[in-house]
Design an enzyme around this catalytic site. Structure first.
Site, PDB file in Angstrom:
ATOM      1  N   TRP A 167      -0.824  -1.158  -6.176  1.00  0.00           N
ATOM      2  CA  TRP A 167      -0.097  -1.219  -4.889  1.00  0.00           C
ATOM      3  C   TRP A 167       0.475   0.231  -4.438  1.00  0.00           C
ATOM      4  O   TRP A 167       0.501   0.792  -3.476  1.00  0.00           O
ATOM      5  CB  TRP A 167       0.966  -2.228  -4.547  1.00  0.00           C
ATOM      6  CG  TRP A 167       0.316  -3.606  -4.952  1.00  0.00           C
ATOM      7  CD1 TRP A 167       0.856  -4.609  -5.709  1.00  0.00           C
ATOM      8  CD2 TRP A 167      -0.870  -4.083  -4.279  1.00  0.00           C
ATOM      9  NE1 TRP A 167      -0.050  -5.619  -5.749  1.00  0.00           N
ATOM     10  CE2 TRP A 167      -1.018  -5.621  -4.746  1.00  0.00           C
ATOM     11  CE3 TRP A 167      -1.813  -3.864  -3.250  1.00  0.00           C
ATOM     12  CZ2 TRP A 167      -2.133  -6.432  -4.374  1.00  0.00           C
ATOM     13  CZ3 TRP A 167      -2.620  -4.649  -3.134  1.00  0.00           C
ATOM     14  CH2 TRP A 167      -2.917  -5.932  -3.395  1.00  0.00           C
ATOM     15  N   ASP A 168       1.211   0.929  -5.669  1.00  0.00           N
ATOM     16  CA  ASP A 168       1.453   2.305  -5.343  1.00  0.00           C
ATOM     17  C   ASP A 168       0.436   3.257  -4.676  1.00  0.00           C
ATOM     18  O   ASP A 168       0.507   4.056  -3.933  1.00  0.00           O
ATOM     19  CB  ASP A 168       1.989   2.884  -6.626  1.00  0.00           C
ATOM     20  CG  ASP A 168       3.561   2.407  -6.739  1.00  0.00           C
ATOM     21  OD1 ASP A 168       4.389   2.364  -5.608  1.00  0.00           O
ATOM     22  OD2 ASP A 168       3.884   2.366  -7.880  1.00  0.00           O
ATOM     23  N   LEU A 169      -0.724   3.194  -5.599  1.00  0.00           N
ATOM     24  CA  LEU A 169      -1.837   3.959  -5.331  1.00  0.00           C
ATOM     25  C   LEU A 169      -2.426   3.619  -3.915  1.00  0.00           C
ATOM     26  O   LEU A 169      -2.875   4.597  -2.922  1.00  0.00           O
ATOM     27  CB  LEU A 169      -2.914   3.845  -6.332  1.00  0.00           C
ATOM     28  CG  LEU A 169      -2.529   4.145  -7.758  1.00  0.00           C
ATOM     29  CD1 LEU A 169      -3.507   3.951  -8.558  1.00  0.00           C
ATOM     30  CD2 LEU A 169      -2.456   5.870  -7.850  1.00  0.00           C
TER      31      LEU A 169
END
Length: 407
Positions: A167-169
């Site tokens: 989700w960060d990416l």
């Protein structure tokens, strides 16, 4: 495949004041496409400056990998003069400047209204945890959207976290998309923009866009766990005679037929269809009978060495891959010939290390990769170039501890 030096975003200047994955990966993606990304770092480094994985000397491989090709200015933002420097960098004039990416919390002086008062066409992208300002990281939002409860084997009731901060990416790439969309609008209208992007929203949108939340609502229950079985189709891991593990997937009717043919299990599988009323040309039926199908296929793999399995699956155009550890991935890259997305850079403080180029290929070519900066490496250069400060002014800032050079 050649590597080209063309920089599609050459001339664009972005100021980044962000830590951890989402914000820095946004800047990295834009920097790999040629933008001049200026990181404004705290003197001594931010919260993620020493984050693992680390090299033998303690330098962060993580920080170096996410900040490739950027410039670094080290500024003490606890001081009034340091805050003024950052605001001046963000709002500096120029048609391809005035773009700011941050994940700051509680800095009213760094708010969009305060910055836009200095430059009306400012583009400001702020990465958040939750929309209400609460903090979040990938591993907390992933827990909140339910993914760990449908991951893992059927035998366990414990949640299984994912290792990759996906989700960060995705948030970083969404932020990069937002920057480019706002630039397009500014070119057309002259207007600036303030974009907020919450990590929690990205995760919720991700599972919703895959239909997973709609499925949960209609089921009224969680999706069952299936271990390494592919959900909704046929795919699972098999072990060869010499102990190699491979993943085999049959999403389409053609892939399924290729798997039946190469394993010589067509007659047995047809008998299973007739006995159960299933039709294995349909993805749903293959999924529902996954355990029985795997049991029929497994002896074929178990009786053969990996080299034979590889050759026969490739010849039959079966969709498959062998499980590899990352050490082997690195070794394969080092031994390989031809160009790939992986390359090597001479990273200050670490030395030659594996790195990735932008996955985007322009006219069939990868763009060049550059190392991350040393912390504060470009402080003097940025202050002189962007703000037009003279040597005496810069020297005074150094003397007063407002800024710092490379450590």
């Amino acid at each position: 495949m050649a590597v080209v030096s063309a920089r599609p975003l050459g001339g664009l200047r972005i100021v980044e004041c962000a830590s951890f994955v989402a914000g820095p990966s946004c800047g990295m993606a834009l920097g790999q496409l040629g933008a001049d990304v200026i990181r404004v770092d705290p003197i001594g480094g931010g919260a993620d400056y020493h984050r693992w994985p680390i090299a033998a000397n303690g330098s962060s491989l993580y920080w170096a990998a996410l900040n490739k090709g950027k410039r670094s200015a080290a500024v003490d933002l606890r001081t009034e003069r340091g805050r003024e420097l950052l605001m001046a960098l963000v709002t500096a004039p120029g048609p391809e400047a005035g773009v700011f990416v941050d994940n700051s919390v509680g800095r009213r002086w760094l708010s969009y209204p305060a910055l836009a008062a200095r430059r009306a066409d400012l583009i400001h992208v702020r990465v958040q945890g939750h929309t209400d300002g609460r903090p979040a990281v990938d591993y907390t939002v992933n827990a909140e959207v339910g993914v760990p409860l449908i991951t893992g084997s059927e035998e366990t009731a414990a949640p299984v976290n994912q290792v990759v901060p996906a989700w960060d990416l995705v948030t970083g790439m969404t932020a990069a998309t937002g920057v480019l969309a706002a630039l397009h609008e500014r070119t057309a209208t002259g207007r600036g923009a303030y974009l907020e992007l919450a990590l929690a929203d990205v995760a919720l949108a991700g599972v919703a866009n895959l239909g997973w939340l709609a499925e949960a609502e209609l089921r009224g229950a969680e999706r069952p766990r299936h271990g390494n079985h592919l959900y909704g189709s046929f795919g699972v891991d098999f072990r060869t005679h010499d102990g190699e593990r491979i993943m085999v997937v049959a999403l389409t009717a053609g892939q399924w037929q290729a798997l039946r043919t190469v394993t010589g299990t067509g007659e047995v599988l047809t008998a299973l269809e007739q006995a159960t009323g299933a039709d294995f040309s349909r993805e749903t039926d293959r999924y529902q009978m996954r355990e029985a199908i795997a049991a029929i296929l497994r002896p074929w793999f178990a009786a053969r060495e990996f080299s034979e399995v590889r050759n026969r699956l490739d010849a039959a155009r079966v969709l498959w891959a062998r499980y590899r550890g990352m050490v082997e991935v690195v070794a394969a890259h080092r031994a390989g010939c031809g160009e790939s997305v992986l390359t090597s850079v001479d990273q200050p403080g670490i030395g030659p290390t594996i790195a990735a180029r932008s996955p985007l290929r322009w006219a069939g070519c990868y763009l060049e990769a550059f190392p991350a900066p040393a912390l504060g490496q470009h402080t003097e250069e940025v202050l002189a170039e962007v703000l037009g400060l003279g040597q005496a002014e810069i020297g005074a800032l150094y003397d007063d501890g407002v800024v710092a050079g490379p450590c």
